[in-house]
Scaffold this motif. Structure first.
Motif, mmCIF file in Angstrom:
data_model
loop_
_atom_site.group_PDB
_atom_site.id
_atom_site.type_symbol
_atom_site.label_atom_id
_atom_site.label_comp_id
_atom_site.label_asym_id
_atom_site.label_seq_id
_atom_site.Cartn_x
_atom_site.Cartn_y
_atom_site.Cartn_z
ATOM 1 N N PRO A 143 66.548 51.516 54.266
ATOM 2 C CA PRO A 143 65.406 51.164 55.105
ATOM 3 C C PRO A 143 65.470 51.744 56.514
ATOM 4 O O PRO A 143 64.441 52.137 57.073
ATOM 5 N N ASN A 144 66.669 51.833 57.095
ATOM 6 C CA ASN A 144 66.780 52.398 58.445
ATOM 7 C C ASN A 144 66.346 53.857 58.507
ATOM 8 O O ASN A 144 65.945 54.344 59.560
ATOM 9 N N ASP A 145 66.444 54.565 57.378
ATOM 10 C CA ASP A 145 66.036 55.967 57.343
ATOM 11 C C ASP A 145 64.538 56.138 57.555
ATOM 12 O O ASP A 145 64.079 57.236 57.894
ATOM 13 N N GLU A 165 57.771 48.868 50.871
ATOM 14 C CA GLU A 165 59.000 48.745 50.084
ATOM 15 C C GLU A 165 58.638 48.692 48.606
ATOM 16 O O GLU A 165 57.756 47.935 48.201
ATOM 17 N N ARG A 166 59.318 49.499 47.798
ATOM 18 C CA ARG A 166 59.028 49.513 46.365
ATOM 19 C C ARG A 166 60.286 49.568 45.503
ATOM 20 O O ARG A 166 60.274 49.989 44.359
ATOM 21 N N ARG A 180 66.259 42.469 52.462
ATOM 22 C CA ARG A 180 66.668 42.790 53.832
ATOM 23 C C ARG A 180 65.873 43.965 54.382
ATOM 24 O O ARG A 180 65.680 44.086 55.597
ATOM 25 N N SER A 181 65.418 44.846 53.504
ATOM 26 C CA SER A 181 64.703 46.035 53.975
ATOM 27 C C SER A 181 63.384 45.679 54.655
ATOM 28 O O SER A 181 62.893 46.428 55.507
ATOM 29 N N ALA A 224 59.077 38.044 48.705
ATOM 30 C CA ALA A 224 58.690 38.958 49.785
ATOM 31 C C ALA A 224 57.777 38.272 50.798
ATOM 32 O O ALA A 224 57.909 38.480 52.008
ATOM 33 N N VAL A 225 56.854 37.462 50.307
ATOM 34 C CA VAL A 225 55.956 36.744 51.219
ATOM 35 C C VAL A 225 56.756 35.746 52.056
ATOM 36 O O VAL A 225 56.516 35.569 53.255
ATOM 37 N N ALA A 226 57.738 35.105 51.441
ATOM 38 C CA ALA A 226 58.586 34.164 52.171
ATOM 39 C C ALA A 226 59.395 34.867 53.255
ATOM 40 O O ALA A 226 59.683 34.285 54.307
ATOM 41 N N VAL A 227 59.768 36.120 53.028
ATOM 42 C CA VAL A 227 60.482 36.898 54.035
ATOM 43 C C VAL A 227 59.550 37.228 55.200
ATOM 44 O O VAL A 227 59.966 37.254 56.362
#
Length: 274
Positions: A143-145, A165-166, A180-181, A224-227
């Motif tokens: 993800p940092n990339d 994100e996929r 985490r991404s 994902a929604v909870a994140v």
């Protein structure tokens, strides 16, 4: 946090979650429009902002003989018709710089496929249109990339950026969605999208086609929604068994409304923490 405006829809910050949904590929005007109408009826009922998606060309298929869609000219004509008929923004994938200009005349969002997310010329040319650019994070990237991808688009003078994100490659024929991404990429200052259906894809898992595990779509969606994502990307179909692309990981339209009710409830809780 920058917000992104797509017509009357604002994505990001503390705004309600947005749904980007439709069939994987345009399967003729009538059926594609039928699916779009069904999704819009559900989102209108629930009050969820809706953006229609469908690909005019699936350039990245497992097999040479796989269905790719109607192509650029015919596909954009269909998307233009659907856009007017549904009165919603539309998004589709672009694969080369030559497609950018004609696509930008119709599409509200230019989507960069995951495998092309580092293609500098494509990103630059798309960004110069001033359109919203949705970049799917490559299965091969941390993800940092994606900071470097964002920098390429900003260098062209465009701040209208969505990051999706996929899933990441994990062994053979498998993807894993690392939650985490999502906050990592959101820390770059742009709205984040979670692709709930491609994240359960098993790339090449059926030999000459990809397979998938649609039974896990609701679980990953709620996670994902909870994140705390700003939009959801889902491919849905009235009968995925008949779909011409990505059927095994697409969600049945009949399952969509109940899942979106859960999404709204979770988003309401999480939004205050965004």
């Amino acid at each position: 946090m920058n917000t992104v405006n797509i017509g009357s829809i604002t994505v990001g910050a503390k705004n309600p979650i947005v749904l980007i949904a439709g069939p994987c590929v345009i399967e003729g005007l009538d059926r594609t429009l039928k699916i779009g109408k069904a999704i819009k009826e559900i989102t209108t009922r629930l009050g969820i902002p809706y953006i229609f998606k469908a690909s005019f060309d699936k350039a990245n298929r497992s097999s040479y003989s796989s269905f790719r869609g109607p192509g650029l000219t015919e596909g954009l004509a269909m998307l233009s018709h659907i856009k007017k008929e549904l009165d919603v923004p539309v998004v589709s994938d672009i694969h080369s710089s030559e497609q950018v200009s004609p696509a930008a005349e119709v599409l509200d969002i230019l989507q960069i496929p995951a495998f092309l997310c580092r293609q500098t010329d494509l990103l630059n040319d798309a960004a110069k249109t001033g359109k919203v650019i949705n970049v799917k994070k490559g299965q091969f990237l941390a993800p940092n990339d994606m900071k470097n991808v964002v920098a390429k688009i900003r260098e062209a003078g465009n701040e209208n950026i969505l990051l999706t994100e996929r899933g990441a490659s994990f062994g053979y024929n498998n993807l894993v969605a690392d939650m985490r991404s999502l906050p990592i990429m959101r820390s770059f200052g742009y709205p984040i999208v979670f692709d709930a259906t491609h994240s359960v894809q098993l790339p090449g898992g059926a030999g000459t086609t990809s397979s998938g595990q649609r039974e896990f779509v609701p679980y990953l969606t709620r996670a994902a929604v909870a994140v705390g994502v700003d939009a959801l990307f889902m491919e849905v179909h009235d009968n995925p068994a008949e779909a011409l692309s990505d059927g095994p990981n697409m969600l049945y339209i009949e399952q969509l409304e109940e899942l979106l009710k859960d999404v709204q409830a979770l988003d309401h809780v999480v939004r205050k923490h965004k």
